[in-house]
Motif scaffolding. Structure first.
Motif, PDB file in Angstrom:
ATOM      1  N   MET A  84      46.639  41.247  36.161  1.00  0.00           N
ATOM      2  CA  MET A  84      46.866  40.073  35.321  1.00  0.00           C
ATOM      3  C   MET A  84      48.341  39.695  35.389  1.00  0.00           C
ATOM      4  O   MET A  84      49.218  40.561  35.333  1.00  0.00           O
ATOM      5  CB  MET A  84      46.441  40.361  33.880  1.00  0.00           C
ATOM      6  CG  MET A  84      46.660  39.202  32.911  1.00  0.00           C
ATOM      7  SD  MET A  84      45.800  39.379  31.328  1.00  0.00           S
ATOM      8  CE  MET A  84      46.381  40.987  30.764  1.00  0.00           C
ATOM      9  N   HIS A 123      44.400  35.665  36.717  1.00  0.00           N
ATOM     10  CA  HIS A 123      43.573  36.868  36.833  1.00  0.00           C
ATOM     11  C   HIS A 123      42.730  36.719  38.093  1.00  0.00           C
ATOM     12  O   HIS A 123      41.826  35.882  38.136  1.00  0.00           O
ATOM     13  CB  HIS A 123      42.682  37.044  35.607  1.00  0.00           C
ATOM     14  CG  HIS A 123      41.937  38.339  35.577  1.00  0.00           C
ATOM     15  ND1 HIS A 123      40.569  38.416  35.416  1.00  0.00           N
ATOM     16  CD2 HIS A 123      42.373  39.616  35.706  1.00  0.00           C
ATOM     17  CE1 HIS A 123      40.203  39.676  35.439  1.00  0.00           C
ATOM     18  NE2 HIS A 123      41.280  40.428  35.613  1.00  0.00           N
ATOM     19  N   LEU A 154      38.319  37.846  31.663  1.00  0.00           N
ATOM     20  CA  LEU A 154      39.218  38.341  30.625  1.00  0.00           C
ATOM     21  C   LEU A 154      38.567  38.224  29.260  1.00  0.00           C
ATOM     22  O   LEU A 154      37.901  37.224  28.965  1.00  0.00           O
ATOM     23  CB  LEU A 154      40.527  37.545  30.631  1.00  0.00           C
ATOM     24  CG  LEU A 154      41.386  37.667  31.892  1.00  0.00           C
ATOM     25  CD1 LEU A 154      42.554  36.683  31.825  1.00  0.00           C
ATOM     26  CD2 LEU A 154      41.903  39.088  32.063  1.00  0.00           C
ATOM     27  N   ASP A 201      42.482  42.538  29.830  1.00  0.00           N
ATOM     28  CA  ASP A 201      41.749  42.753  31.079  1.00  0.00           C
ATOM     29  C   ASP A 201      41.072  44.116  31.094  1.00  0.00           C
ATOM     30  O   ASP A 201      40.624  44.586  32.129  1.00  0.00           O
ATOM     31  CB  ASP A 201      42.674  42.604  32.288  1.00  0.00           C
ATOM     32  CG  ASP A 201      43.780  43.657  32.318  1.00  0.00           C
ATOM     33  OD1 ASP A 201      43.855  44.492  31.388  1.00  0.00           O
ATOM     34  OD2 ASP A 201      44.569  43.653  33.285  1.00  0.00           O
TER      35      ASP A 201
END
Length: 240
Positions: free
Chosen positions: A1, A43, A131, A152
């Motif tokens: 992330m 992400h 996420l 995450d």
């Protein structure tokens, strides 16, 4: 992330138009700015924006023109959502997420543009682009406002760019010990106190009381000098 600070300034940004204070003069001479506060979360190959500021076009260009997969709005003040129109004719209009009260405030302005809106109950986790995200209530009179907690599965990031010191206990508990906190710090204690915001010193104290692993101050006015510790700077990137 990965988290990128797209902007770290308050509603009018720094330097102020027409202001010749030391900080605005320094910013102009150094060629730096504090654009309006917003975060870009990456992400994998996905990108999420928290708050779409009036500086969105320039912020996206400076970030390499990523395709945005989703937008989260925290509240209906113009500096946090009015840039949404910059998606027009640029990409598929991303879905918007927010508390029902927030969407009720923001969505009518862009009724002609929004294709998908997703009201989300606070303190109820939901998923975007792999996420886990939770909206948390914060106090920013007199408009309904939320913070955002993102995970995450290994790292927890929290963002509350507009709040005062009266953070509800349930929100406080979710902010404790996060890996990274982005928090409002509008003025200094020596300048003045605005009831709807935290001052810089208050934000530092709260971050330390929460025992967060790292933090940055955002939503700063031109009163905050550019050499202040803990400040978030436009373009800063954090990888987890």
């Amino acid at each position: 992330m990965e988290i990128r600070i797209l902007g770290s300034g308050d509603a009018v940004g720094t330097p102020h138009v027409g202001c010749n204070c030391n900080n605005c003069t320094f910013a102009r001479n150094a060629g730096i700015e504090r654009l309006r506060t917003s975060l870009l979360i990456t992400h994998g190959n996905h990108h999420i924006i928290i708050d779409t500021t009036p500086d969105l076009r320039r912020q996206l260009l400076q970030a390499g023109s990523p395709k945005i997969d989703a937008v989260i709005w925290t509240h209906g003040h113009y500096d946090h959502f009015m840039g949404f129109g910059d998606f027009y004719r640029i990409q598929r209009i991303p879905p918007v997420y927010g508390a029902p009260e927030v969407l009720a405030s923001c969505c009518p302005v862009f009724h002609f543009l929004i294709k998908e809106k997703n009201p989300v109950k606070i303190y109820t986790p939901f998923f975007i682009c792999g996420l886990e995200i939770s909206l948390i209530r914060v106090e920013h009179p007199d408009i309904y406002t939320t913070g955002v907690v993102v995970s995450d599965g290994k790292t927890r990031i929290a963002y509350t760019s507009d709040t005062n010191e009266n953070i509800p206990p349930e929100s406080w508990d979710l902010l404790k010990g996060v890996d990274m906190l982005f928090i409002d710090g509008l003025f200094t204690n020596s300048y003045k106190k605005v009831e709807k915001h935290l001052n810089y010193e208050e934000s530092v104290a709260i971050a330390k009381e929460l025992k967060v692993k790292n933090f940055r101050i955002v939503h700063m006015s031109h009163i905050i000098p550019f050499d202040a510790p803990y400040q978030g700077c436009d373009g800063d990137i954090f990888r987890f």
